[in-house]
Structure formats: C-alpha cells, structure tokens
Design a protein around this motif. Structure first.
Motif, PDB file in Angstrom:
ATOM      1  N   GLN A  36       1.654 -10.554  15.139  1.00 27.12           N
ATOM      2  CA  GLN A  36       2.890 -10.078  14.520  1.00 27.12           C
ATOM      3  C   GLN A  36       2.697  -9.777  13.035  1.00 27.12           C
ATOM      4  N   ARG A  37       2.005 -10.654  12.325  1.00 34.16           N
ATOM      5  CA  ARG A  37       1.771 -10.434  10.896  1.00 34.16           C
ATOM      6  C   ARG A  37       0.969  -9.158  10.652  1.00 34.16           C
ATOM      7  N   GLN A  38      -0.019  -8.908  11.523  1.00 35.66           N
ATOM      8  CA  GLN A  38      -0.850  -7.728  11.347  1.00 35.66           C
ATOM      9  C   GLN A  38      -0.089  -6.439  11.635  1.00 35.66           C
ATOM     10  N   VAL A  39       0.698  -6.434  12.706  1.00 34.71           N
ATOM     11  CA  VAL A  39       1.487  -5.238  13.034  1.00 34.71           C
ATOM     12  C   VAL A  39       2.458  -4.922  11.896  1.00 34.71           C
ATOM     13  N   GLU A  40       3.151  -5.938  11.413  1.00 35.88           N
ATOM     14  CA  GLU A  40       4.108  -5.735  10.321  1.00 35.88           C
ATOM     15  C   GLU A  40       3.402  -5.327   9.026  1.00 35.88           C
ATOM     16  N   GLY A  41       2.297  -6.009   8.722  1.00 30.47           N
ATOM     17  CA  GLY A  41       1.598  -5.763   7.467  1.00 30.47           C
ATOM     18  C   GLY A  41       0.988  -4.379   7.384  1.00 30.47           C
ATOM     19  N   TRP A  42       0.293  -3.962   8.455  1.00 28.61           N
ATOM     20  CA  TRP A  42      -0.352  -2.649   8.428  1.00 28.61           C
ATOM     21  C   TRP A  42       0.669  -1.529   8.508  1.00 28.61           C
TER      22      TRP A  42
ATOM     23  N   ASN B 283       1.444  15.261   3.766  1.00 32.70           N
ATOM     24  CA  ASN B 283       0.665  16.060   4.718  1.00 32.70           C
ATOM     25  C   ASN B 283       0.092  15.255   5.877  1.00 32.70           C
ATOM     26  N   VAL B 284       0.568  14.044   6.105  1.00 31.82           N
ATOM     27  CA  VAL B 284       0.099  13.226   7.234  1.00 31.82           C
ATOM     28  C   VAL B 284       1.288  12.850   8.116  1.00 31.82           C
ATOM     29  N   PRO B 285       1.029  12.506   9.382  1.00 32.85           N
ATOM     30  CA  PRO B 285       2.127  12.171  10.297  1.00 32.85           C
ATOM     31  C   PRO B 285       2.793  10.852   9.922  1.00 32.85           C
ATOM     32  N   GLY B 286       4.002  10.667  10.414  1.00 35.52           N
ATOM     33  CA  GLY B 286       4.742   9.453  10.095  1.00 35.52           C
ATOM     34  C   GLY B 286       4.281   8.222  10.844  1.00 35.52           C
ATOM     35  N   PHE B 287       3.605   8.403  11.989  1.00 36.67           N
ATOM     36  CA  PHE B 287       3.140   7.302  12.839  1.00 36.67           C
ATOM     37  C   PHE B 287       4.308   6.448  13.344  1.00 36.67           C
ATOM     38  N   ASN B 288       5.534   7.012  13.313  1.00 36.35           N
ATOM     39  CA  ASN B 288       6.703   6.220  13.705  1.00 36.35           C
ATOM     40  C   ASN B 288       6.632   5.761  15.158  1.00 36.35           C
ATOM     41  N   LYS B 289       6.192   6.661  16.052  1.00 30.68           N
ATOM     42  CA  LYS B 289       6.111   6.298  17.467  1.00 30.68           C
ATOM     43  C   LYS B 289       5.102   5.176  17.683  1.00 30.68           C
ATOM     44  N   THR B 290       3.958   5.284  17.028  1.00 30.40           N
ATOM     45  CA  THR B 290       2.920   4.260  17.180  1.00 30.40           C
ATOM     46  C   THR B 290       3.373   2.923  16.608  1.00 30.40           C
ATOM     47  N   MET B 291       3.961   2.942  15.424  1.00 29.55           N
ATOM     48  CA  MET B 291       4.409   1.689  14.812  1.00 29.55           C
ATOM     49  C   MET B 291       5.500   1.027  15.644  1.00 29.55           C
ATOM     50  N   SER B 292       6.426   1.835  16.174  1.00 33.91           N
ATOM     51  CA  SER B 292       7.488   1.279  17.025  1.00 33.91           C
ATOM     52  C   SER B 292       6.918   0.707  18.316  1.00 33.91           C
ATOM     53  N   TRP B 293       5.951   1.429  18.895  1.00 35.26           N
ATOM     54  CA  TRP B 293       5.333   0.980  20.146  1.00 35.26           C
ATOM     55  C   TRP B 293       4.585  -0.331  19.935  1.00 35.26           C
ATOM     56  N   LEU B 294       3.848  -0.428  18.843  1.00 35.94           N
ATOM     57  CA  LEU B 294       3.119  -1.666  18.554  1.00 35.94           C
ATOM     58  C   LEU B 294       4.077  -2.830  18.354  1.00 35.94           C
ATOM     59  N   ALA B 295       5.176  -2.592  17.647  1.00 33.78           N
ATOM     60  CA  ALA B 295       6.153  -3.666  17.415  1.00 33.78           C
ATOM     61  C   ALA B 295       6.805  -4.115  18.724  1.00 33.78           C
ATOM     62  N   LYS B 296       7.046  -3.167  19.609  1.00 33.37           N
ATOM     63  CA  LYS B 296       7.733  -3.468  20.872  1.00 33.37           C
ATOM     64  C   LYS B 296       6.834  -4.175  21.867  1.00 33.37           C
ATOM     65  N   HIS B 297       5.546  -3.813  21.888  1.00 37.73           N
ATOM     66  CA  HIS B 297       4.657  -4.298  22.947  1.00 37.73           C
ATOM     67  C   HIS B 297       3.646  -5.344  22.469  1.00 37.73           C
ATOM     68  N   GLN B 298       3.830  -5.868  21.269  1.00 32.46           N
ATOM     69  CA  GLN B 298       2.865  -6.843  20.778  1.00 32.46           C
ATOM     70  C   GLN B 298       2.893  -8.114  21.616  1.00 32.46           C
ATOM     71  N   PRO B 299       1.725  -8.580  22.064  1.00 28.88           N
ATOM     72  CA  PRO B 299       1.644  -9.815  22.841  1.00 28.88           C
ATOM     73  C   PRO B 299       1.568 -11.027  21.914  1.00 28.88           C
ATOM     74  N   ASN B 300       1.735 -12.195  22.490  1.00 31.49           N
ATOM     75  CA  ASN B 300       1.451 -13.412  21.732  1.00 31.49           C
ATOM     76  C   ASN B 300      -0.052 -13.514  21.519  1.00 31.49           C
ATOM     77  N   ASP B 301      -0.476 -14.233  20.501  1.00 37.73           N
ATOM     78  CA  ASP B 301      -1.905 -14.436  20.270  1.00 37.73           C
ATOM     79  C   ASP B 301      -2.533 -15.052  21.519  1.00 37.73           C
ATOM     80  N   VAL B 302      -3.664 -14.505  21.978  1.00 34.45           N
ATOM     81  CA  VAL B 302      -4.323 -15.068  23.161  1.00 34.45           C
ATOM     82  C   VAL B 302      -4.984 -16.406  22.816  1.00 34.45           C
ATOM     83  N   LYS B 303      -5.405 -16.567  21.578  1.00 32.23           N
ATOM     84  CA  LYS B 303      -5.936 -17.823  21.055  1.00 32.23           C
ATOM     85  C   LYS B 303      -6.113 -17.648  19.554  1.00 32.23           C
TER      86      LYS B 303
END
Length: 364
Positions: free
Chosen positions: A180-186, A197-217
C-alpha cells in the motif's frame, strides 16, 4: 576466464575529484595501515546516483595492489535522505554476517572536514559486472547463460529467505503494509513529476490502488536488483561473488522486489522499444524469460503466482516514474544531458505496456 573481462574503472573526472591526501590520512587513522604513499584514484562510470571510486595502493609483499572502493554522494547534493551514506554503509555492515554476498565494510566517515560530505570505504570485489553487453571478447554458451540466470534469481531468493528478525534487522524498514505504501508513494511521485507531454497514468494508478493485495510476507528486499548490480567470479562466470548497490534496501514484500527487478528484464523476443532499453545481457540464448523466472521463483519460495499481473504492472509503473523523474529534470532544463531528451517517449511506451497487461489480466 581472462582478467581482461574484469570490471575496470576509468580516469577520475575533474568535477568529481576530492582531497585524496585527506582521505588517505583519515584511512590511516582508522587503522588500515596504508603507509605514506597516496593511492591512485580512478572512477567507475556506472550508476546515476552515488559516486564510486577505486583507491589503488602500491603493491604489497604478495605482489598485488591493495584496492578499495570509496562511495560518496554527488558533489553539491544537499538532500541527505536521497543519498544516505550512513544508512547504506550500516545496512551492508549488518547484512554481511547473514548474506555473505555483501562486500566487507571498512570505514564510514561523517566528518565533513575530510572531503565535505559523508563517505564510506569497502573492500573491492574483483570480478565481472554483466552490463548491457558482455565485455568485448567474452562469450557465454547457452548452458552458461542459463546457469548465470538461475544463479541471479537464486541470490534474490537467498536474500528474501534471510531471517531478518533473528539477525536483528527489524528496524531496516516499516515492514507490513509495504504494498500500500509503495502504490501510494509512487503514484504521488508520478503526479508531481508529470509534464504536459506524457500520459496521466490514471487508469494504471487506479487499477493498482483497487487490486493491491496484502503483503505476501515481510523480508529484506534489495529494491534495485538487476544483473548489472551483481559481480561474477572471473574464472566461473556463473558464480556470483557479490551483490552491489544497497542504498534502497528495506523490509518489504518479496514479490514487489521481483516485480521491480523484472521491469528491467528484456528478453530476446521483446519488441524494438523494449530491446532498446536493455541494460543487462538478459537477451542471450539460455536466459530464462520473465514468465519462466516468475514460475521458478514462486515455486522455490512457495508463493502463489496468480496475482503476478499486479506486481508486473507495478514494476513497470515504478520504472515509468523513475524515467519520468529523470525526464522532468531535462524538461525543466535542470540537466542538458542529451541521453534524456526522448525519455518521455519511454514513459508512453511503459503506459502502453501497463494497459496491455491490465487488459489481459481480466481485472477491471
């Protein structure tokens, strides 16, 4: 294997010079007993962060030169958090007993009267660093390339298997909640570094926030693990004798570390743009593909690979942020390095790669 393939430093750049006599006298004061003669100082050109130098002293009784490595931040750098030499030194010193592929740490200096900044000195690992292309004249048979690739992955598995609590390394990072910290931070870093001149990455950032798993370890992670950060035995190039560049090591999720590493992994059948980004010899016949590395790693670590698309997308997004942060400096004329001129195109490409994986995953 010929010594001609061993990684060699180049002439010291005048802009990166320091007071050699001051360092020499300081090292003697730390008990290294290096005599009176000053060392020859050369510089390694690799890396875009902290500066790396080789100190070579006259030959000893055994006929071999004494060689050491000095690391310091770029000249004029003020933000210590981005180039924390004390942390880098301490991390490696504490890791060495439980992960023998770390170089021996010799001395750390926070007395700025010596060269004006923190620095440290460590042993030199004499070997081959596999960069974008192998050293001129060096060849690896298909079986050798395969063995090297497996060895690189195995060293990452070894690191992720270290019992950090038993080693007293609990304070290396925050641990749980890393994903969670990494998704939010990056995501915040990208928004801050975005240019028109670069894309917004909005879809990717939203997808990562929505589908982030719990830490596996939670384990020790390198956070910049690439083949050009390992040192190979010059006599047996499939044998790794060292792992370098620990400045971003912390406690975190091992699959996030693998995702970051494989974002740089360019295989032979990748498209032209991806192949143009290659900085390690991962394209050689015998090297595993990204999918094969994931299968091998997850089997060895007993981890479920079903969520791999998340880690793959995160790794590519993280790389896009790194590239964009560099391009931001060029765009705003903070650097005139022509190598950065078209980095904005790479950001577009990485955005396309992320969207392609998201679509294939079926997770909306």
């Amino acid at each position: 294997m010929s010594e001609q393939f061993i990684d060699q430093p180049k002439a010291l750049r005048s802009s990166d010079a320091f007071d050699i006599a001051a360092v020499h006298h300081w090292l003697n004061a730390q008990g290294l007993n290096l005599g009176d003669a000053l060392p020859e100082v050369q510089q390694f050109s690799g890396g875009a962060s902290n500066l790396t130098y080789q100190l070579s002293y006259a030959k000893g009784d055994d006929g071999k030169k004494q060689q050491y490595i000095l690391r310091r931040p770029p000249a004029g750098h003020k933000a210590a958090s981005a180039h924390d030499m004390k942390r880098e030194y301490t991390v490696m010193a504490r890791l060495k007993p439980v992960y023998p592929f770390v170089p021996d740490m010799l001395a750390f200096c926070d007395d700025h009267s010596v060269i004006g900044c923190d620095f440290y000195v460590m042993e030199k690992l004499v070997g081959i660093i596999p960069r974008g292309n192998l050293p001129k004249g060096m060849r690896l048979e298909k079986s050798q390339a395969h063995d090297l690739c497996v060895s690189v992955v195995d060293k990452l598995i070894d690191l992720h298997s270290v019992d950090y609590q038993a080693a007293g390394l609990d304070d290396l990072g925050k641990g749980q909640g890393y994903v969670q910290r990494q998704v939010e931070g990056w995501s915040k870093r990208y928004v801050k570094a975005k240019t028109w001149n670069v894309p917004g990455f909005n879809k990717t950032m939203s997808w990562l926030a929505k589908h982030q798993p719990n830490d596996v370890k939670t384990c020790i992670i390198h956070n910049d693990y690439r083949m050009d950060n390992v040192v190979l035995n010059p006599d047996q190039p499939g044998d790794i004798i060292g792992v370098l560049d620990w400045e971003m090591a912390t406690l975190g999720d091992p699959l996030m570390d693998l995702g970051g590493a494989l974002a740089y992994w360019v295989q032979a059948d990748d498209d032209f743009v991806m192949r143009s980004l290659r900085r390690q010899p991962s394209h050689l016949p015998g090297m595993l593909s990204r999918d094969e590395i994931v299968d091998y790693y997850c089997q060895k670590m007993n981890l479920d690979k079903s969520l791999w698309p998340f880690y793959e997308v995160f790794g590519l997004f993280r790389l896009a942020v790194i590239v964009q942060q560099i391009y931001y400096r060029y765009h705003h004329k903070q650097t005139d390095n022509p190598a950065f001129k078209n980095f904005w195109l790479v950001v577009h490409y990485l955005n396309w790669r992320c969207k392609k994986i998201i679509k294939k995953s079926g997770l909306k």
